[in-house]
Each structure stands twice: as structure tokens, then as C-alpha cells.
Design an enzyme around this catalytic site. Structure first.
Site, PDB file in Angstrom:
ATOM      1  N   GLU A 168       0.803  -1.238   0.000  1.00 48.18           N
ATOM      2  CA  GLU A 168       0.000   0.000   0.000  1.00 48.18           C
ATOM      3  C   GLU A 168       0.832   1.283   0.000  1.00 48.18           C
ATOM      4  O   GLU A 168       0.774   2.063   0.960  1.00 48.18           O
ATOM      5  CB  GLU A 168      -0.954   0.003   1.193  1.00 48.18           C
ATOM      6  CG  GLU A 168      -1.981  -1.102   1.132  1.00 48.18           C
ATOM      7  CD  GLU A 168      -2.880  -1.148   2.370  1.00 48.18           C
ATOM      8  OE1 GLU A 168      -2.712  -0.326   3.290  1.00 48.18           O
ATOM      9  OE2 GLU A 168      -3.752  -2.023   2.412  1.00 48.18           O
ATOM     10  N   GLU A 191      -5.055  -8.697   0.745  1.00 45.68           N
ATOM     11  CA  GLU A 191      -5.670  -8.424   2.052  1.00 45.68           C
ATOM     12  C   GLU A 191      -7.161  -8.209   1.857  1.00 45.68           C
ATOM     13  O   GLU A 191      -7.579  -7.579   0.881  1.00 45.68           O
ATOM     14  CB  GLU A 191      -5.127  -7.136   2.698  1.00 45.68           C
ATOM     15  CG  GLU A 191      -3.742  -7.232   3.246  1.00 45.68           C
ATOM     16  CD  GLU A 191      -3.292  -5.924   3.921  1.00 45.68           C
ATOM     17  OE1 GLU A 191      -4.143  -5.106   4.340  1.00 45.68           O
ATOM     18  OE2 GLU A 191      -2.072  -5.735   4.013  1.00 45.68           O
TER      19      GLU A 191
END
Ligand code: IFM
Length: 460
Positions: free
Chosen positions: A163, A357
Site C-alpha cells: 500500500e 488483504e
């Protein structure tokens, strides 16, 4: 109906969130250690100092992962644990820890999926300018090489960054995450460009030094847009919105600004029109280095934005109805993100997809019968996985799914109050209590998703 044969069922966690032992065996400080020490920065002054004590309890945790039936565990390496000052001498004791973890996983038939960077930048490098310094590309390359040389005889699956949008956006623009900066847009653009270059450098280093032929991807934040209805014009509007580059601070969370250079070798036109003049000089010459071939596109997906076509056909974000379901983090529950997200990403980037995720924080506690009954998490996961299965049926090439997270852990600025785990952690005693969702996910894995409800009703 099951998932395709060979579908990968995993669970995920990250070094700073679970390991603890932040000053043991030669680990150096990271920006998160410094940030947590700042009064008011993290909920109730929590820090990752002890976290889940996974550093000492990894055998127990790995046994729980194996008993779950997961075929893969996504972990991250703590850069300051293996190189206390970020570059220079290797901290052998730190690397030994990951050796032991990898061996323990493999001896139980669980494949390690390794992320190089999940936000814990060594403080020493931050004080040399961090990602704003172009030398960060060399620093990251040196670190990637050290890890590939040592673990690349066993590890095959790699992710460079987790991220980038979040550690740049929240860490360098809004100041809510470490290192708590509020840079101007040109500075964040520069830092982001260096991160992308560092990604490219790391891919090269892994390919050069890993002994086992590597399978490499990354794990960006999935900023997903989905159509409010299945009308063609709404689908087109959602797609356009998902790959748009907004003005203001929103650019930082854009999918295309980060993924286009990495996969397509170019920054999106819309962003360049808006702020191309604020980019570092000569940035176009770096694109070749950034766009290294990848084997997969990882994506972390939690929530999205409902989009419809306005009267002019342009995307309009629609409000959610009052009382729309939310998780404990106040994130809307919208399973469609795991239907449309992978489909849109695959159309644009044409790579196999792994959901690296997905999960939710719930209001979990130990009930009077000593169990943790987390029905909302089961419902959240069931809806999202059903939507994902439908996306695969409708043509998306999704190869695997990692639930976030195996353990309750340190949820960054929220400290320990947000519990994402399939396993409850008592942060005083460090006792692990598998929640109802652990047993439920075990059944999902065992049946290869065959026990999940049918999706269409959930997608409306
Ligand atoms: O805990 C985080 C993780 O570190 C990155 N992705 C989102 C998770 C939940 O907020």
C-alpha cells in the site's frame, strides 16, 4: 460451487503489527517506533513494542496457521531488524529470525509470501531524508538484495511494497501515520516517484539474486469503485472513476497514478495534466526502470465508492442509504468491491490477481463461555468471498486470497482497539483464542469455497 482447483487460501500479517521485540537482538528503530512515542499520535499511546510477541511465539502462531489449513502466509520483513541503520552491515540475528519463520512455515506445508516493505522504514534512513531522498532507491535495492540472497533459496513469492498510497498519503501528506509529515504536493509526488523507482530496483535485485525462480508482484491499496446498478453506463462510469486521478489530496490514493507506471510504464494523462509540472525533473526517463515485468497484481481490498453515470454519462458518487452497514473502523460493508475490483484491475493491467488483504475489524470480546463469537466477521467474509467467486466465474483471473489478519494486532494509529484477527489476542497475557471465524474459514478452505452462499443476491 467451489473456487478453481489450486486456488490459494492464505492469511496475512505484517512485521511491526505482530512481532514486538522492537529493541531485541540488534533491531534498530523505525519511523513507527518514533511516531508511537509522540504524545497523541496513536490511540492511548499504544505502540508495537510488544505487539503480539510473535517474535517469540511464532512456533505457536505457525501451528495455528497450519491447523487452519491455509496454504500460504503473507508476512513482511522488518527492514530495521535485518539492517539496523537501513544500509550497511546485516544484523545476522535479525535475519536468523526470518530464516526460522520460513523454515517453520515450510515444514508445515505453508508457503511463505514475503513483503519487503510494510511501512517500518529504518529511522536512520528517515533522518537522511527518507523517501524524499533519491538515494532511497539505492538503499531499498541494497536491502532487497540482502533478503533475496538469504531467503531466496526457499522463498519464491515476493511483494515489494504494501500500500504505497497509504504510507505516502497518511504518512507524508495528512500526517496521520508515521512519519507524521505534511509535505506539499510536489514533495509527496517526488517521494512517491522514488518509491516506484525503488519497487523497480527491488524487482531487479530479487531476480538477480534469488536462487528459486521468483514470482514477484506488489500489494497496493485497492481504491475500488463499483457501479450502483448493473447498467452498462454505470459500469463504464465506475471503471472511469476507479482509474481517475482526482485533484487535491485525493491523487495520493489513486490506483492509476501508482499502478499505471508500474505495469503500463506511463503515468496517467489525467494526473500529468493536473500536476505534471510539479513532478521531479526527468521523471519520464525513470519509467523503464519502474515498469519491471511482474508475475501478478496483488491488491488489498476493504471498501469502495458507489458510482453511477450522471445524466451526462460522467461518474457521480452516490450517497449510501441511512443505516448502511459499517465495520468497527466505520468502513462501509460492500461486497461488490471484490466483484468489480478484480474485474476492472484485470481488464486494465492484464495480470493474474491475488487479493493480498481483505477482512474487517469487529467489536470482539471473550464471551462468558470463553469463546469469541464474531458473527459479523463471518458474514463480512462470506459475502466478500462469494462476490470474489462470482468474479472468477465471470472471467476474472484471481488466483488467491489472503484474509487480513490471522491475529488481532497493532492497527497503526488506532493501536490495539481495532481487532481484525481470526484469532483473538489477549494483549496482557498474550493468550491466543481462535474465534468462531477461524473455524468457519477452516471450513471454507477445506471445501475450497464450496460452503459459501451463492453470490447474486449479495451483489445487489
Ligand atoms: O492493518 C492494515 C494493514 O497494515 C494494511 N492494510 C489495511 C489493514 C487494515 O487497516
Amino acid at each position: 460451487m467451489t473456487f478453481p482447483d489450486g486456488f490459494l487460501w492464505g492469511v496475512a500479517a505484517a512485521a511491526y503489527q505482530v512481532e514486538g521485540a522492537t529493541s531485541q537482538d540488534g533491531r534498530g528503530p523505525s519511523v513507527w517506533d518514533e511516531f508511537c512515542a509522540r504524545p497523541g499520535a496513536v490511540f492511548d499511546g499504544h505502540s508495537g513494542e510488544s505487539a503480539c510477541d510473535h517474535y517469540h511465539r511464532y512456533p505457536e502462531d505457525i501451528a495455528l496457521i497450519a491447523d487452519l489449513g491455509a496454504n500460504a502466509y503473507r508476512l513482511s520483513i522488518s527492514w530495521p531488524r535485518v539492517m539496523a541503520r537501513g544500509v550497511g552491515p546485516i544484523n545476522e540475528a535479525g535475519l536468523d529470525f526470518y530464516d526460522r519463520v520460513i523454515d517453520a512455515l515450510m515444514s508445515r506445508g505453508v508457503t511463505p509470501w514475503v513483503t519487503l516493505f510494510h511501512w517500518d522504514l529504518p529511522s536512520a534512513l528517515f533522518h537522511r531524508g527518507g523517501w524524499l531522498n533519491r538515494a532511497s532507491v539505492d538503499w531499498f535495492g541494497e536491502y532487497a538484495e540482502a533478503i533475496a540472497r538469504r531467503l531466496g533459496d526457499r522463498v519464491q513469492h515476493w511483494m515489494t511494497f504494501n500500500e504505497p498510497q497509504i504510507f505516502l498519503g497518511l504518512g507524508h501528506s495528512t500526517g496521520e501515520h508515521a512519519p507524521g509529515l505534511r509535505y506539499s504536493r510536489p514533495d509527496v509526488l517526488r517521494a512517491a516517484h522514488h518509491v516506484l523507482l525503488a519497487h523497480g530496483r527491488a524487482v531487479e535485485r530479487i531476480r538477480e539474486h534469488a536462487e528459486v525462480k521468483p514470482i514477484i508482484g506488489w500489494a497496493p491499496h485497492g481504491c475500488i469503485c463499483y457501479p450502483t446498478q448493473d447498467r452498462e453506463e454505470d459500469v463504464a462510469a465506475a471503471r472511469a472513476s476507479m482509474f481517475g486521478v482526482p485533484d487535491g489530496d485525493g491523487w495520493c490514493f489513486s490506483t492509476a497514478w501508482f499502478a499505471d507506471p508500474v505495469v503500463l510504464g506511463q503515468y496517467p494523462e489525467e494526473g500529468l495534466r493536473r500536476f505534471g509540472t510539479e513532478m521531479p525533473p526527468g521523471f519520464q526517463e525513470d519509467l523503464e526502470q519502474i515498469a519491471q515485468p511482474l508475475e501478478f497484481f496483488g491488491v488489498n481490498v476493504y471498501q469502495g465508492r458507489p458510482i453511477a453515470a450522471g445524466e451526462d454519462g460522467l461518474p457521480v458518487e452516490r450517497p449510501r442509504q441511512p443505516g448502511f452497514p459499517h465495520t468497527m473502523c466505520h468502513w462501509p460493508v460492500e461486497p461488490k468491491v471484490l466483484y468489480w475490483g478484480p474485474r476492472f484491475l484485470q481488464e486494465r493491467y492484464d495480470l493474474p490477481i491475488y487479493v493480498t488483504e481483505n477482512g474487517c475489524a469487529c467489536m470482539d470480546w471473550v464471551h462468558q463461555d470463553n469463546h469469541v463469537h464474531d458473527a459479523p466477521r463471518i458474514d463480512y467474509l462470506a459475502r466478500h468471498l462469494s462476490a470474489l467467486r462470482q468474479a472468477i466465474r465471470d472471467g476474472a483471473d484471481v488466483r488467491g486470497y489472503f484474509q487480513w489478519s490471522i491475529l488481532d494486532n497493532f492497527e497503526w494509529a488506532e493501536g490495539y482497539r481495532m481487532r481484525f484477527g481470526l484469532i483473538y489476542v489477549d494483549f496482557e497475557t498474550m493468550e491466543r483464542i481462535p474465534k468462531d471465524s477461524y473455524a468457519w474459514y477452516q471450513q471454507v478452505i477445506l471445501s475450497n469455497g464450496g460452503c459459501l452462499p451463492e453470490a447474486p443476491a449479495l451483489l445487489r
